[in-house]
Design a protein around this motif. Structure first.
Motif, PDB file in Angstrom:
ATOM      1  N   THR A  84      15.056  20.818   3.205  1.00 27.59           N
ATOM      2  CA  THR A  84      13.916  20.334   3.870  1.00 27.59           C
ATOM      3  C   THR A  84      13.630  19.068   2.781  1.00 27.59           C
ATOM      4  OG1 THR A  84      11.536  20.641   4.171  1.00 27.59           O
ATOM      5  CG2 THR A  84      12.611  21.992   2.242  1.00 27.59           C
ATOM      6  N   THR A  85      12.369  18.484   3.091  1.00 29.85           N
ATOM      7  CA  THR A  85      11.985  17.434   1.944  1.00 29.85           C
ATOM      8  C   THR A  85      11.329  17.887   0.743  1.00 29.85           C
ATOM      9  OG1 THR A  85       9.765  17.107   3.293  1.00 29.85           O
ATOM     10  CG2 THR A  85      12.004  15.731   3.907  1.00 29.85           C
ATOM     11  N   GLU A  86      11.437  17.170  -0.610  1.00 29.48           N
ATOM     12  CA  GLU A  86      10.791  17.694  -1.714  1.00 29.48           C
ATOM     13  C   GLU A  86       9.300  17.510  -1.577  1.00 29.48           C
ATOM     14  OE1 GLU A  86       9.742  17.983  -5.564  1.00 29.48           O
ATOM     15  OE2 GLU A  86       8.961  16.450  -4.583  1.00 29.48           O
ATOM     16  N   ALA A  87       8.849  16.472  -0.564  1.00 30.15           N
ATOM     17  CA  ALA A  87       7.317  16.538  -0.739  1.00 30.15           C
ATOM     18  C   ALA A  87       6.919  17.878   0.196  1.00 30.15           C
ATOM     19  CB  ALA A  87       7.108  15.354   0.201  1.00 30.15           C
ATOM     20  N   ALA A  88       7.564  18.187   1.433  1.00 29.74           N
ATOM     21  CA  ALA A  88       7.206  19.382   2.204  1.00 29.74           C
ATOM     22  C   ALA A  88       7.146  20.517   1.150  1.00 29.74           C
ATOM     23  CB  ALA A  88       8.240  19.520   3.353  1.00 29.74           C
ATOM     24  N   MET A  89       8.153  20.860   0.322  1.00 31.11           N
ATOM     25  CA  MET A  89       8.264  22.025  -0.573  1.00 31.11           C
ATOM     26  C   MET A  89       7.250  21.918  -1.618  1.00 31.11           C
ATOM     27  SD  MET A  89       9.720  24.687  -0.470  1.00 31.11           S
ATOM     28  CE  MET A  89      11.507  24.767   0.124  1.00 31.11           C
ATOM     29  N   SER A  90       6.861  20.788  -2.220  1.00 32.02           N
ATOM     30  CA  SER A  90       5.909  20.737  -3.333  1.00 32.02           C
ATOM     31  C   SER A  90       4.415  20.859  -2.574  1.00 32.02           C
ATOM     32  CB  SER A  90       5.707  19.306  -3.740  1.00 32.02           C
ATOM     33  OG  SER A  90       7.043  19.176  -4.506  1.00 32.02           O
ATOM     34  N   GLN A  91       4.206  20.668  -1.299  1.00 31.36           N
ATOM     35  CA  GLN A  91       3.030  20.896  -0.692  1.00 31.36           C
ATOM     36  C   GLN A  91       2.902  22.377  -0.339  1.00 31.36           C
ATOM     37  OE1 GLN A  91       2.220  19.150   3.141  1.00 31.36           O
ATOM     38  NE2 GLN A  91       2.365  16.949   2.310  1.00 31.36           N
ATOM     39  N   MET A  92       3.894  22.982   0.124  1.00 29.48           N
ATOM     40  CA  MET A  92       3.857  24.378   0.415  1.00 29.48           C
ATOM     41  C   MET A  92       3.668  25.235  -0.603  1.00 29.48           C
ATOM     42  SD  MET A  92       6.648  24.869   3.629  1.00 29.48           S
ATOM     43  CE  MET A  92       8.027  23.859   3.035  1.00 29.48           C
ATOM     44  N   LEU A  93       4.407  24.767  -1.975  1.00 25.15           N
ATOM     45  CA  LEU A  93       4.096  25.616  -3.251  1.00 25.15           C
ATOM     46  C   LEU A  93       3.137  25.471  -3.800  1.00 25.15           C
ATOM     47  CD1 LEU A  93       7.904  25.430  -4.239  1.00 25.15           C
ATOM     48  CD2 LEU A  93       6.846  27.300  -3.229  1.00 25.15           C
ATOM     49  N   ARG A  94       2.224  24.368  -3.290  1.00 25.79           N
ATOM     50  CA  ARG A  94       0.963  23.776  -3.882  1.00 25.79           C
ATOM     51  C   ARG A  94       1.313  23.397  -5.394  1.00 25.79           C
ATOM     52  NH1 ARG A  94      -0.457  28.115  -0.743  1.00 25.79           N
ATOM     53  NH2 ARG A  94      -1.688  27.520   0.836  1.00 25.79           N
ATOM     54  N   ALA A  95       2.363  22.698  -5.760  1.00 28.21           N
ATOM     55  CA  ALA A  95       2.628  22.317  -7.118  1.00 28.21           C
ATOM     56  C   ALA A  95       3.120  20.938  -7.042  1.00 28.21           C
ATOM     57  CB  ALA A  95       3.768  23.169  -7.489  1.00 28.21           C
ATOM     58  N   PRO A  96       2.171  20.052  -6.568  1.00 30.10           N
ATOM     59  CA  PRO A  96       2.426  18.555  -6.691  1.00 30.10           C
ATOM     60  C   PRO A  96       2.349  18.099  -8.103  1.00 30.10           C
ATOM     61  CG  PRO A  96       0.102  18.750  -6.025  1.00 30.10           C
ATOM     62  CD  PRO A  96       0.900  20.186  -6.355  1.00 30.10           C
ATOM     63  N   GLY A  97       3.288  17.112  -8.183  1.00 29.22           N
ATOM     64  CA  GLY A  97       3.724  16.398  -9.358  1.00 29.22           C
ATOM     65  C   GLY A  97       4.848  16.988 -10.289  1.00 29.22           C
ATOM     66  N   SER A  98       4.981  18.296 -10.202  1.00 31.46           N
ATOM     67  CA  SER A  98       6.077  18.863 -10.777  1.00 31.46           C
ATOM     68  C   SER A  98       7.275  18.875  -9.867  1.00 31.46           C
ATOM     69  CB  SER A  98       5.735  20.099 -11.236  1.00 31.46           C
ATOM     70  OG  SER A  98       5.740  21.353 -10.381  1.00 31.46           O
ATOM     71  N   THR A  99       8.482  19.459 -10.335  1.00 29.82           N
ATOM     72  CA  THR A  99       9.456  19.705  -9.360  1.00 29.82           C
ATOM     73  C   THR A  99      10.475  20.885  -9.996  1.00 29.82           C
ATOM     74  OG1 THR A  99      11.286  18.348  -8.063  1.00 29.82           O
ATOM     75  CG2 THR A  99      11.164  17.839 -10.483  1.00 29.82           C
ATOM     76  N   GLY A 100      11.451  21.212  -9.202  1.00 30.37           N
ATOM     77  CA  GLY A 100      12.595  22.034  -9.508  1.00 30.37           C
ATOM     78  C   GLY A 100      13.684  21.590 -10.652  1.00 30.37           C
ATOM     79  N   ALA A 101      14.205  20.660 -10.347  1.00 31.62           N
ATOM     80  CA  ALA A 101      15.487  20.074 -11.190  1.00 31.62           C
ATOM     81  C   ALA A 101      15.435  18.497 -10.647  1.00 31.62           C
ATOM     82  CB  ALA A 101      16.388  20.497 -10.965  1.00 31.62           C
ATOM     83  N   LEU A 102      15.948  17.816 -11.744  1.00 32.64           N
ATOM     84  CA  LEU A 102      16.231  16.500 -11.226  1.00 32.64           C
ATOM     85  C   LEU A 102      17.675  16.019 -11.592  1.00 32.64           C
ATOM     86  CD1 LEU A 102      13.417  14.943 -14.058  1.00 32.64           C
ATOM     87  CD2 LEU A 102      13.406  14.707 -11.481  1.00 32.64           C
ATOM     88  N   LEU A 103      18.183  15.178 -10.493  1.00 35.76           N
ATOM     89  CA  LEU A 103      19.499  15.072 -10.429  1.00 35.76           C
ATOM     90  C   LEU A 103      19.761  13.556 -11.038  1.00 35.76           C
ATOM     91  CD1 LEU A 103      20.187  16.243  -6.978  1.00 35.76           C
ATOM     92  CD2 LEU A 103      20.465  17.605  -9.233  1.00 35.76           C
ATOM     93  N   LEU A 104      20.266  13.318 -12.233  1.00 34.52           N
ATOM     94  CA  LEU A 104      20.413  12.088 -12.629  1.00 34.52           C
ATOM     95  C   LEU A 104      21.383  11.323 -12.306  1.00 34.52           C
ATOM     96  CD1 LEU A 104      19.260  12.764 -16.432  1.00 34.52           C
ATOM     97  CD2 LEU A 104      17.811  12.745 -14.236  1.00 34.52           C
ATOM     98  N   THR A 105      21.281   9.986 -12.282  1.00 32.30           N
ATOM     99  CA  THR A 105      22.318   8.894 -11.931  1.00 32.30           C
ATOM    100  C   THR A 105      22.241   7.979 -13.000  1.00 32.30           C
ATOM    101  OG1 THR A 105      21.787   9.049  -9.512  1.00 32.30           O
ATOM    102  CG2 THR A 105      23.289   7.330 -10.095  1.00 32.30           C
TER     103      THR A 105
END
Ligand SMILES: Nc1ncnc2c1ncn2[C@@H]1O[C@H](COP(=O)(O)OP(=O)(O)OP(=O)(O)O)[C@@H](O)[C@H]1O
Ligand SMILES: [Mg+2]
Lengths: 308, 378
Positions: free
Chosen positions: B190-211
């Motif tokens: 799914t999209t990161e935006a959708a999950m952040s909304q559903m988890l009510r945690a905007p701004g933060s994230t689970g992990a960052l994939l670095l290039t």
């Protein structure tokens, strides 16, 4: 193969060389209270070309003696010196275990009561495998097998399996196998036990011929009275010792040879001998069932002596 | 060696003749050995397949480095969050060309016919961490879209256009992904935006994939990020962590089963070898009486066991192929992967079985009394 033997053995100028010399041969099975002395201090000399028949009651040590002669069983004491065709002498009893397999292939041919052929192999292969064991391989082994099959009159059955052969044919294949490596000594344990009267007689004559033609000595252990006609000597083994018996009787019940040691049983004017009390009572219960072949008539003298 | 020379050294093939004597028994012996070997191969193949599927997501991250919440070893098993300041700090770091946020967590979907576990992955459309191969449809773009693993969809009768309840929200399936049937828990994207909304945690994230920028050394950047108090993992470390977890859970039972199959196989070979030697005791005794050395008899017996084991190995490969097809058809989520390594190990196992099993009968042969040839009666 050696020259055919048109001169009867006893008319030959030089005495035949001794092929097997046994001295003080003893075998005890087990130890202590369960010890069974199967063969006691036996002396025996056999010359090449001679057929020796060993008879005796069941359990008297005949098979044990034969096993020791053939390097299949180590004696408790004594010596068995076998002289090869090239004159080499080997004391079978003193050979190390490692040397025995080669000794068996070189010096002895075995003929068993139940033929002991490998059912998985053809008649020719059964013989060739014995040649293989002595180092003869490939076409040479196969040729040897065919020659020997021809000699025993079975060249046309070379490709047959033992299960496709009659008892007499199987025993002839077994004889051919025993000859695979041209051994100076043939050893046979009850070779006619599973054959009918006429096949048994044929086999006896074949063995006689092999002894005559190839200067081979043959030791036969048997209860079979028919073999007496081809034997140069009949030895009587009882309780592990050779005994001299003047008369040999045939038990009318089991047709086993019986030495005239104990008292005779007189019946209808004849002296009968039985191998056991069981056979005697069976006879008394119904004498009409049994055929009396010998009785009171002395057989050939049977010696138990060592030399000739 | 010329043909003629070779022919003159050929012996009567006793071993082959003995094997051919009772073809049904020989085949049954080989089949028994084959079954045991097949079981070993199947179990290790299943385990291999499971291991490959367990790390399917970690193996397709496409990132040079991954910034994870502190203490996180395993993307799915230890979900936490990377706060907004940390995200900003990472993005400011020199040498980091891109930092794509993802969220990973196990979810239970409430489907009409029951519950189903999935490993949910939320990523930025077009960024790293999304589906790597589509079977049909497309990747999710908006907050009400998902893509699910194709075999999961097949199993649950989900097609593109269906609605799926995700964390209490109705999401539309816009695509089916291939190669994403992670063992036990298929992937759901799914999209990161959708999950952040559903988890009510905007701004933060689970992990960052670095290039990383071209020329930037991952070790140096990793050290820099660590110095700022961040936890950094390489995809390889995450792969190992996922595998370790699975091994902790399923490893010992699988190893136990493989060991049991090996023991059973050895027993079967031993039984077959023992029966043959017993059956052939008389023949072998006769050969010994005729002057066969103990070594020759051992070679015959070992040759038979070796031939049976070889035949068994052939049967095992055939049976394995059958079992694989049956499994692939009835349990598509249990792939059987037979690697050359597995084959080598199974071959070694078969050889070990044969040797172990033939040892006792061979010892018996050495003690075989040639006198029995005179005494045994048919
Ligand atoms: N392996 C053995 N262990 C113990 N005793 C044995 C063994 N083999 C033979 N015997 C005993 O030795 C004695 C002689 O046995 P052997 O087999 O030599 O007799 P035989 O004369 O061949 O008898 P038969 O005519 O019945 O074949 C018998 O008392 C027998 O029980
Ligand atoms: Mg006997």
């Amino acid at each position: 193969m050696n020259a055919p033997n048109d001169v009867p053995r006893h008319e030959r100028a030089a005495p035949a060389p001794s092929a097997v010399t046994v001295r003080g041969l003893t075998k005890a099975y087990g130890r202590g209270a369960t010890e069974v002395v199967a063969v006691r201090d036996v002396d025996l000399t056999i010359v090449s070309g001679e057929v020796v028949l060993v008879m005796g009651p069941s359990g008297s040590g005949k098979t044990t003696l034969l096993l020791m002669l053939g390097a299949l069983l180590r004696p408790t004491s004594g010596s068995i010196v076998v002289t090869g065709r090239d004159g080499t002498r080997v004391d079978v009893a003193a050979e190390p275990e490692k040397a025995l397999p080669a000794l068996r292939t070189r010096s002895f041919g075995f003929i068993f009561q139940d033929y002991a052929l490998l059912d998985a192999l053809t008649a020719a292969e059964n013989i060739a495998v014995a040649a293989n064991l002595a180092g003869t391989k490939g076409a040479a082994a196969r040729q040897r097998a065919l020659t020997l099959l021809e000699r025993v009159g079975l060249a046309h059955r070379a490709a047959a399996r033992p299960t496709e052969l009659s008892g007499g044919e199987q025993q002839r294949v077994a004889v051919a196998r025993a000859l695979a490596n041209d051994p100076p000594v043939l050893l046979a344990d009850e070779p006619t036990a599973n054959l009918d009267a006429s096949r048994g007689r044929d086999l006896a004559r074949l063995l006689r011929r092999l002894a005559d033609e190839d200067e081979r000595c043959i030791v036969i252990v048997s209860h079979d009275d028919r073999l007496r006609e081809v034997a140069d000597r009949v030895l009587w083994l009882e309780d592990g010792r050779f005994k001299t018996v003047t008369d040999l009787f045939i038990d009318p019940v089991c047709q086993m040879p019986v030495a005239a040691t104990g008292p005779a049983f007189e019946w209808a004017g004849r002296s009968l001998r039985f191998c056991s009390a069981g056979c005697r009572s069976e006879f008394i219960n119904d004498p009409g069932r049994f055929r009396i072949t010998t009785g009171g008539q002395p057989g050939a003298e049977i010696t138990g002596g060592a030399g000739l | 060696m010329s043909v003629r020379e070779r022919r003159s050294t050929v012996k009567v093939p006793v071993t082959r003749r003995l094997l051919a004597q009772r073809p049904v028994r020989t085949a049954a012996g080989a089949l028994g050995i084959g079954l045991a070997l097949m079981l070993m191969l199947l179990l290790s193949g299943l385990w291999e397949g499971v291991q490959q599927r367990i790390t399917a997501y970690e193996d397709h991250l496409g990132a040079d480095l991954v910034v994870v919440p502190s203490g996180t070893e395993n993307l799915f098993a230890d979900p936490g969050s990377v706060p907004a300041q940390a995200i900003a700090a990472v993005r400011r770091t020199r040498g980091v060309a891109a930092a794509d946020p993802i969220r990973t967590l196990y979810l239970i979907l409430d489907l009409s016919h029951g519950k189903a576990a999935v490993a949910a992955v939320a990523s930025v459309p077009g960024g790293r961490g999304g589906p790597w191969r589509m079977e049909t449809g497309r990747q999710p773009r908006t907050t009400d879209e998902v893509a699910v693993d194709a075999s999961f969809a097949d199993e649950h009768g989900v097609v593109v256009g269906d609605q799926l309840p995700v964390l209490g929200h109705r999401m539309r399936v816009v695509g089916l992904t291939a190669d994403s049937a992670v063992f036990m828990t298929p992937l759901l994207f799914t999209t990161e935006a959708a999950m952040s909304q559903m988890l009510r945690a905007p701004g933060s994230t689970g992990a960052l994939l670095l290039t990383l920028s071209p020329g930037a050394g991952p070790d140096r950047i990793s050290a820099t990020l660590r110095a700022r108090g961040l936890t950094v993992r390489t995809p390889a470390q995450l792969h190992t962590a996922a595998l370790d977890l699975a091994t902790r859970i399923y490893g010992s039972p699988v190893r136990l089963m493989v060991a049991v199959a090996f023991a059973a196989g050895t027993l079967i070979v031993a039984l077959v070898a023992h029966t043959r030697v017993s059956e052939q005791q008389r023949d072998l005794g006769v050969l010994k009486a005729l002057g066969a050395t103990p070594g020759r008899l051992r070679r015959i017996a070992l040759g038979e066991t070796a031939s049976l084991t070889l035949g068994g190995a052939g049967a095992a490969l055939l049976l394995l192929e059958v079992a694989r097809r049956v499994l692939a058809w009835s349990f598509p989520s249990f792939p059987v992967v037979v690697t050359p390594r597995t084959l080598v190990i199974a071959g070694a196992a078969a050889a070990a079985m044969a040797l172990l099993a033939a040892w006792l009968p061979a010892r018996r042969l050495a003690r075989l009394d040639p006198a029995t040839a005179f005494r045994s009666r048919r």
